[in-house]
Design a protein around this motif. Sequence first.
Motif, mmCIF file in Angstrom:
data_model
loop_
_atom_site.group_PDB
_atom_site.id
_atom_site.type_symbol
_atom_site.label_atom_id
_atom_site.label_comp_id
_atom_site.label_asym_id
_atom_site.label_seq_id
_atom_site.Cartn_x
_atom_site.Cartn_y
_atom_site.Cartn_z
ATOM 1 N N MET A 262 -3.802 10.245 -2.629
ATOM 2 C CA MET A 262 -4.227 8.846 -1.938
ATOM 3 C C MET A 262 -5.305 9.081 -1.220
ATOM 4 S SD MET A 262 -0.237 8.212 -0.688
ATOM 5 C CE MET A 262 -0.740 6.750 0.320
ATOM 6 N N PRO A 267 -4.994 5.263 -6.854
ATOM 7 C CA PRO A 267 -3.655 4.539 -6.858
ATOM 8 C C PRO A 267 -2.671 5.477 -7.383
ATOM 9 C CG PRO A 267 -5.041 3.613 -8.496
ATOM 10 C CD PRO A 267 -5.931 4.438 -7.962
ATOM 11 N N MET A 280 3.936 6.005 1.729
ATOM 12 C CA MET A 280 3.454 4.997 0.787
ATOM 13 C C MET A 280 4.032 3.541 0.936
ATOM 14 S SD MET A 280 3.288 5.301 -3.521
ATOM 15 C CE MET A 280 2.677 6.974 -3.094
ATOM 16 N N GLU A 281 3.474 2.606 0.806
ATOM 17 C CA GLU A 281 3.948 1.251 0.962
ATOM 18 C C GLU A 281 3.906 0.526 -0.443
ATOM 19 O OE1 GLU A 281 2.464 -0.388 5.376
ATOM 20 O OE2 GLU A 281 0.972 0.442 4.135
ATOM 21 N N SER A 285 -0.291 0.309 -0.848
ATOM 22 C CA SER A 285 -0.803 1.374 -0.735
ATOM 23 C C SER A 285 -0.420 2.366 -1.876
ATOM 24 C CB SER A 285 -0.715 2.320 0.461
ATOM 25 O OG SER A 285 0.376 2.468 0.878
ATOM 26 N N ARG A 311 -8.143 -1.970 -4.816
ATOM 27 C CA ARG A 311 -7.239 -2.435 -3.711
ATOM 28 C C ARG A 311 -6.386 -1.493 -3.269
ATOM 29 N NH1 ARG A 311 -2.618 -4.912 -3.041
ATOM 30 N NH2 ARG A 311 -2.514 -5.797 -5.001
ATOM 31 N N ILE A 312 -5.523 -0.953 -4.114
ATOM 32 C CA ILE A 312 -4.450 0.102 -3.952
ATOM 33 C C ILE A 312 -5.110 1.303 -3.462
ATOM 34 C CG2 ILE A 312 -2.563 1.268 -5.116
ATOM 35 C CD1 ILE A 312 -2.097 -1.628 -4.372
ATOM 36 N N ALA A 315 -6.509 1.014 0.109
ATOM 37 C CA ALA A 315 -5.112 1.082 1.191
ATOM 38 C C ALA A 315 -4.537 2.616 1.183
ATOM 39 C CB ALA A 315 -4.210 0.058 0.566
ATOM 40 N N ALA A 316 -4.529 3.241 -0.043
ATOM 41 C CA ALA A 316 -3.920 4.441 -0.163
ATOM 42 C C ALA A 316 -4.861 5.551 0.887
ATOM 43 C CB ALA A 316 -3.831 5.027 -1.695
ATOM 44 N N ARG A 317 -6.200 5.468 0.825
ATOM 45 C CA ARG A 317 -7.026 6.338 1.410
ATOM 46 C C ARG A 317 -6.772 6.044 2.857
ATOM 47 N NH1 ARG A 317 -13.446 5.826 1.436
ATOM 48 N NH2 ARG A 317 -12.872 3.519 1.913
ATOM 49 N N GLN A 318 -6.588 4.851 3.324
ATOM 50 C CA GLN A 318 -6.461 4.416 4.765
ATOM 51 C C GLN A 318 -5.041 5.063 5.335
ATOM 52 O OE1 GLN A 318 -8.543 3.252 6.958
ATOM 53 N NE2 GLN A 318 -6.979 3.321 8.389
ATOM 54 N N LYS A 319 -4.059 4.795 4.460
ATOM 55 C CA LYS A 319 -2.769 5.259 4.673
ATOM 56 C C LYS A 319 -2.728 6.879 5.071
ATOM 57 C CE LYS A 319 0.066 3.754 5.679
ATOM 58 N NZ LYS A 319 1.084 3.001 7.070
#
Length: 338
Positions: A262, A267, A280-281, A285, A311-312, A315-319
């Motif tokens: 992530m 993704p 993980m959401e 993410s 997009r995923i 968001a994965a990096r941010q999480k």
Amino acid sequence: MTDSIASASSTTLHLLGHFSELYTGAERELLDLKRLLAGRRPVKLWSDVPVNPAYATEGIAAIQPFAHQFPKDGVLLMGGVHLQPGMWLKYTRFERIILLHNLSNQRQLFAIVEGVREATGLDPDLVFVSRLLQRSAALPGRVIPSLLELAPFLEVAADRFGESPGAATAPRPFTVGRVSRDFLDKHHPHDLALYRMLASRGIRVRIMGGTCLAPGLDGEPGIELLPAGAEPVPAFYRSLDAMFYRTGMFTEAYGRVVLEAMGAGLPVVAHSAAGYAEVMEHGLSGFLIESQEQAYDALMALEGSAGLRRRIGLAARQKAVEVHGDEATQRDLAFYLR
């Protein structure tokens, strides 16, 4: 107060692991923890079994009780309930003992807690790598996700998203892969069929830690089986467009390779019954799946949409940064430096 802080900073933190095998998550965490604490506290690595020669540059000492070579005082951090501390523990005078619980095996946890208490008179401070483990153990303790160095993976993400000067990705087939130890119990029995289905659609599959799957997949076009450690993990993640992860005979307590992926902006499609599912959401993410059909559908959706992958992945990096970035890491390190 100043004297107390100075005393704490000079207290040696002894990290005890099982350094006979390479690429195990528990021992990778201890190595990362040593690097993260560099310059802040004296740290010494120990192994309760003979040390694999590949660790020669890490300064790990094998415990030898009859030669009086074992940690004796300061703070002891036991890196997992898979450890088997011997009689030497009775001859120590630690100020504090910390026990990392990172396996879904409560019987081992209860046994080692009782063993430490009998040998030292200390109740170990318990650290669970996920709420999943703490709930199953029903014991007090602190939840700290497996510590890891995220920076090398964030560099991969910066290149992936075109944020690094001159970053460019060479054209290639859509590639799915995963990282794990090279043992069958790290893989789900249905994985082989999934990989064949993906390859039949022209998707490239790379499995690092997958030579154990050779009897069922060797020679399959488009499927590459690599031994564990064949490539540095950040470099391996550069070759992927998505990661797939699920295990077979046991529940993944946390799954640090998932968070590293992530952080690399990948993704991830992964089974929902694991510690990483707390981070993980689904649909935001990453994708948490429960069936073969869900896994296939999620991976095919990613293959068909570069926009969805981006997009995923973002968001994965941010999480991953929220959980393992500098701010979170410094907060968690304070527990070990206490």
